[in-house]
Motif scaffolding. Structure first.
Motif, PDB file in Angstrom:
ATOM      1  N   ILE A  54       0.847  -1.191   0.000  1.00  0.00           N
ATOM      2  CA  ILE A  54       0.000   0.000   0.000  1.00  0.00           C
ATOM      3  C   ILE A  54       0.886   1.246   0.000  1.00  0.00           C
ATOM      4  O   ILE A  54       0.707   2.128  -0.825  1.00  0.00           O
ATOM      5  N   VAL A  55       1.843   1.308   0.920  1.00  0.00           N
ATOM      6  CA  VAL A  55       2.677   2.513   0.995  1.00  0.00           C
ATOM      7  C   VAL A  55       3.624   2.620  -0.197  1.00  0.00           C
ATOM      8  O   VAL A  55       4.066   3.714  -0.538  1.00  0.00           O
ATOM      9  N   GLY A  56       3.906   1.498  -0.845  1.00  0.00           N
ATOM     10  CA  GLY A  56       4.763   1.524  -2.029  1.00  0.00           C
ATOM     11  C   GLY A  56       4.019   1.755  -3.328  1.00  0.00           C
ATOM     12  O   GLY A  56       4.632   1.868  -4.395  1.00  0.00           O
ATOM     13  N   LEU A  57       2.697   1.831  -3.248  1.00  0.00           N
ATOM     14  CA  LEU A  57       1.879   2.005  -4.447  1.00  0.00           C
ATOM     15  C   LEU A  57       2.196   3.330  -5.139  1.00  0.00           C
ATOM     16  O   LEU A  57       2.218   4.379  -4.509  1.00  0.00           O
ATOM     17  N   LYS A  58       2.437   3.238  -6.439  1.00  0.00           N
ATOM     18  CA  LYS A  58       2.774   4.426  -7.231  1.00  0.00           C
ATOM     19  C   LYS A  58       1.672   4.689  -8.252  1.00  0.00           C
ATOM     20  O   LYS A  58       0.866   3.814  -8.552  1.00  0.00           O
ATOM     21  N   PHE A  59       1.676   5.889  -8.798  1.00  0.00           N
ATOM     22  CA  PHE A  59       0.668   6.256  -9.788  1.00  0.00           C
ATOM     23  C   PHE A  59       0.705   5.311 -10.983  1.00  0.00           C
ATOM     24  O   PHE A  59      -0.342   4.955 -11.531  1.00  0.00           O
ATOM     25  N   LYS A  60       1.876   4.865 -11.381  1.00  0.00           N
ATOM     26  CA  LYS A  60       2.004   3.977 -12.535  1.00  0.00           C
ATOM     27  C   LYS A  60       1.372   2.607 -12.284  1.00  0.00           C
ATOM     28  O   LYS A  60       1.119   1.862 -13.229  1.00  0.00           O
ATOM     29  N   ASN A  61       1.098   2.262 -11.021  1.00  0.00           N
ATOM     30  CA  ASN A  61       0.495   0.971 -10.692  1.00  0.00           C
ATOM     31  C   ASN A  61      -1.013   0.935 -10.915  1.00  0.00           C
ATOM     32  O   ASN A  61      -1.616  -0.139 -10.929  1.00  0.00           O
ATOM     33  N   ILE A  62      -1.616   2.103 -11.082  1.00  0.00           N
ATOM     34  CA  ILE A  62      -3.068   2.177 -11.261  1.00  0.00           C
ATOM     35  C   ILE A  62      -3.383   2.334 -12.746  1.00  0.00           C
ATOM     36  O   ILE A  62      -2.929   3.270 -13.386  1.00  0.00           O
ATOM     37  N   ASP A  63      -4.153   1.398 -13.267  1.00  0.00           N
ATOM     38  CA  ASP A  63      -4.614   1.471 -14.659  1.00  0.00           C
ATOM     39  C   ASP A  63      -6.089   1.859 -14.623  1.00  0.00           C
ATOM     40  O   ASP A  63      -6.965   1.004 -14.493  1.00  0.00           O
ATOM     41  N   TRP A  64      -6.331   3.165 -14.710  1.00  0.00           N
ATOM     42  CA  TRP A  64      -7.697   3.673 -14.606  1.00  0.00           C
ATOM     43  C   TRP A  64      -8.550   3.225 -15.788  1.00  0.00           C
ATOM     44  O   TRP A  64      -9.751   3.021 -15.642  1.00  0.00           O
ATOM     45  N   GLN A  65      -7.937   3.062 -16.955  1.00  0.00           N
ATOM     46  CA  GLN A  65      -8.676   2.658 -18.160  1.00  0.00           C
ATOM     47  C   GLN A  65      -9.208   1.228 -18.047  1.00  0.00           C
ATOM     48  O   GLN A  65     -10.308   0.928 -18.511  1.00  0.00           O
ATOM     49  N   ASN A  66      -8.410   0.347 -17.446  1.00  0.00           N
ATOM     50  CA  ASN A  66      -8.792  -1.067 -17.344  1.00  0.00           C
ATOM     51  C   ASN A  66      -9.234  -1.464 -15.937  1.00  0.00           C
ATOM     52  O   ASN A  66      -9.386  -2.654 -15.650  1.00  0.00           O
ATOM     53  N   ASP A  67      -9.406  -0.468 -15.070  1.00  0.00           N
ATOM     54  CA  ASP A  67      -9.851  -0.722 -13.693  1.00  0.00           C
ATOM     55  C   ASP A  67      -9.039  -1.826 -13.020  1.00  0.00           C
ATOM     56  O   ASP A  67      -9.585  -2.827 -12.539  1.00  0.00           O
ATOM     57  N   SER A  68      -7.725  -1.629 -12.984  1.00  0.00           N
ATOM     58  CA  SER A  68      -6.871  -2.608 -12.334  1.00  0.00           C
ATOM     59  C   SER A  68      -5.705  -1.935 -11.610  1.00  0.00           C
ATOM     60  O   SER A  68      -5.349  -0.793 -11.903  1.00  0.00           O
ATOM     61  N   ILE A  69      -5.158  -2.671 -10.667  1.00  0.00           N
ATOM     62  CA  ILE A  69      -3.964  -2.258  -9.931  1.00  0.00           C
ATOM     63  C   ILE A  69      -2.944  -3.372 -10.132  1.00  0.00           C
ATOM     64  O   ILE A  69      -3.239  -4.535  -9.861  1.00  0.00           O
ATOM     65  N   THR A  70      -1.759  -3.023 -10.610  1.00  0.00           N
ATOM     66  CA  THR A  70      -0.710  -4.007 -10.838  1.00  0.00           C
ATOM     67  C   THR A  70       0.560  -3.544 -10.153  1.00  0.00           C
ATOM     68  O   THR A  70       0.957  -2.386 -10.289  1.00  0.00           O
ATOM     69  N   PHE A  71       1.166  -4.441  -9.399  1.00  0.00           N
ATOM     70  CA  PHE A  71       2.421  -4.120  -8.715  1.00  0.00           C
ATOM     71  C   PHE A  71       3.163  -5.414  -8.411  1.00  0.00           C
ATOM     72  O   PHE A  71       2.598  -6.502  -8.485  1.00  0.00           O
ATOM     73  N   ILE A  72       4.430  -5.278  -8.082  1.00  0.00           N
ATOM     74  CA  ILE A  72       5.228  -6.423  -7.635  1.00  0.00           C
ATOM     75  C   ILE A  72       5.278  -6.350  -6.121  1.00  0.00           C
ATOM     76  O   ILE A  72       5.709  -5.340  -5.550  1.00  0.00           O
ATOM     77  N   GLN A  73       4.830  -7.416  -5.481  1.00  0.00           N
ATOM     78  CA  GLN A  73       4.773  -7.405  -4.031  1.00  0.00           C
ATOM     79  C   GLN A  73       6.176  -7.330  -3.441  1.00  0.00           C
ATOM     80  O   GLN A  73       7.082  -8.038  -3.874  1.00  0.00           O
ATOM     81  N   GLN A  74       6.326  -6.467  -2.465  1.00  0.00           N
ATOM     82  CA  GLN A  74       7.633  -6.288  -1.835  1.00  0.00           C
ATOM     83  C   GLN A  74       8.079  -7.534  -1.077  1.00  0.00           C
ATOM     84  O   GLN A  74       9.244  -7.888  -1.119  1.00  0.00           O
ATOM     85  N   LYS A  75       7.161  -8.208  -0.412  1.00  0.00           N
ATOM     86  CA  LYS A  75       7.530  -9.360   0.414  1.00  0.00           C
ATOM     87  C   LYS A  75       7.925 -10.568  -0.431  1.00  0.00           C
ATOM     88  O   LYS A  75       8.919 -11.226  -0.150  1.00  0.00           O
ATOM     89  N   THR A  76       7.150 -10.863  -1.467  1.00  0.00           N
ATOM     90  CA  THR A  76       7.343 -12.093  -2.232  1.00  0.00           C
ATOM     91  C   THR A  76       7.964 -11.889  -3.605  1.00  0.00           C
ATOM     92  O   THR A  76       8.350 -12.850  -4.252  1.00  0.00           O
ATOM     93  N   LYS A  77       8.000 -10.646  -4.056  1.00  0.00           N
ATOM     94  CA  LYS A  77       8.476 -10.299  -5.409  1.00  0.00           C
ATOM     95  C   LYS A  77       7.582 -10.882  -6.500  1.00  0.00           C
ATOM     96  O   LYS A  77       7.972 -11.004  -7.647  1.00  0.00           O
ATOM     97  N   ILE A  78       6.354 -11.228  -6.150  1.00  0.00           N
ATOM     98  CA  ILE A  78       5.382 -11.780  -7.091  1.00  0.00           C
ATOM     99  C   ILE A  78       4.572 -10.642  -7.691  1.00  0.00           C
ATOM    100  O   ILE A  78       4.031  -9.806  -6.953  1.00  0.00           O
ATOM    101  N   VAL A  91       1.327  -8.937  -9.024  1.00  0.00           N
ATOM    102  CA  VAL A  91      -0.084  -9.135  -8.724  1.00  0.00           C
ATOM    103  C   VAL A  91      -0.892  -8.093  -9.493  1.00  0.00           C
ATOM    104  O   VAL A  91      -0.523  -6.924  -9.546  1.00  0.00           O
ATOM    105  N   THR A  92      -1.977  -8.558 -10.102  1.00  0.00           N
ATOM    106  CA  THR A  92      -2.935  -7.650 -10.727  1.00  0.00           C
ATOM    107  C   THR A  92      -4.276  -7.871 -10.053  1.00  0.00           C
ATOM    108  O   THR A  92      -4.764  -8.999  -9.986  1.00  0.00           O
ATOM    109  N   LEU A  93      -4.839  -6.795  -9.542  1.00  0.00           N
ATOM    110  CA  LEU A  93      -6.110  -6.856  -8.828  1.00  0.00           C
ATOM    111  C   LEU A  93      -7.116  -5.935  -9.506  1.00  0.00           C
ATOM    112  O   LEU A  93      -6.727  -4.931 -10.109  1.00  0.00           O
ATOM    113  N   PRO A  94      -8.398  -6.262  -9.379  1.00  0.00           N
ATOM    114  CA  PRO A  94      -9.412  -5.360  -9.955  1.00  0.00           C
ATOM    115  C   PRO A  94      -9.474  -4.076  -9.137  1.00  0.00           C
ATOM    116  O   PRO A  94      -9.351  -4.105  -7.914  1.00  0.00           O
TER     117      PRO A  94
END
Length: 185
Positions: free
Chosen positions: A32-56, A58-61
């Motif tokens: 959450i605190v690492g979330l950047k503007f580039k992680n939000i895809d407003w056009q496709n209603d998704s949030i995509t980021f690489i998890q800090q803990k697991t390096k996995i 993740v794309t979420l609606p």
């Protein structure tokens, strides 16, 4: 304790977006605190980021309530800053928020967290709640694990224990273990 009307303040709008990310999507505090503007895809209603803990990755609606809270904070309450992170500290200098500060956000609003009955406090209990709600809606544990970014697909199994309706289906009958009234005292 902060009354709910504090959510209408600039800091409250930030806090509401943080709470919804954890509660509705199960996002970890570090993400959450690492979330950047580039992680939000407003056009496709998704949030995509690489998890800090697991390096996995993740794309979420981007659920409507979460997106609205994010947009309200960004457009109406976020202080001007050169920080790439969306969430900023509540005081100058306006830099990225730290995970420890994010953990305290729910404590300001949710009186239930003041109880000693709740061993987990802060954002993690909201993440667990998100997983439990998914499970209660018959989402498979492998999908829940994937959405939470777990390395082990069975990691979400701990949330099964919080689903009381399904736990009742697993209960064993106590035939043959009857006890008398004196034994109950």
């Amino acid at each position: 304790m902060y009354p709910i009307d504090k959510l209408s303040t600039p800091l409250g709008k930030r806090d509401q977006a943080i709470i919804l990310l954890a509660l509705r999507l199960g996002v970890r505090r570090s993400d959450i605190v690492g979330l950047k503007f580039k992680n939000i895809d407003w056009q496709n209603d998704s949030i995509t980021f690489i998890q800090q803990k697991t390096k996995i990755p993740v794309t979420l609606p981007l659920l409507t309530d979460v997106g609205n809270a994010l947009m309200d904070y960004i457009l109406n309450s976020r202080m001007n800053s050169e920080a790439d992170e969306i969430f900023l500290r509540g005081h100058a200098p306006y830099k990225a928020m730290q995970p420890a500060s994010a953990s305290k956000v729910p404590l300001k609003y949710l009186s239930e967290f003041d109880s000693d009955d709740c061993p987990e406090k802060g954002l993690h209990i909201l993440r667990r709640t998100a997983a439990t709600k998914l499970f209660e809606n018959n989402v498979s544990s492998s999908i829940i694990s994937a959405s939470l970014g777990h390395l082990n697909p069975n990691s979400a199994d701990v949330y099964i224990s919080t689903d009381s309706k399904k736990m009742r289906k697993c209960a064993l009958r106590l035939y043959g273990i009857e006890c008398s009234r004196e034994e109950l005292q």
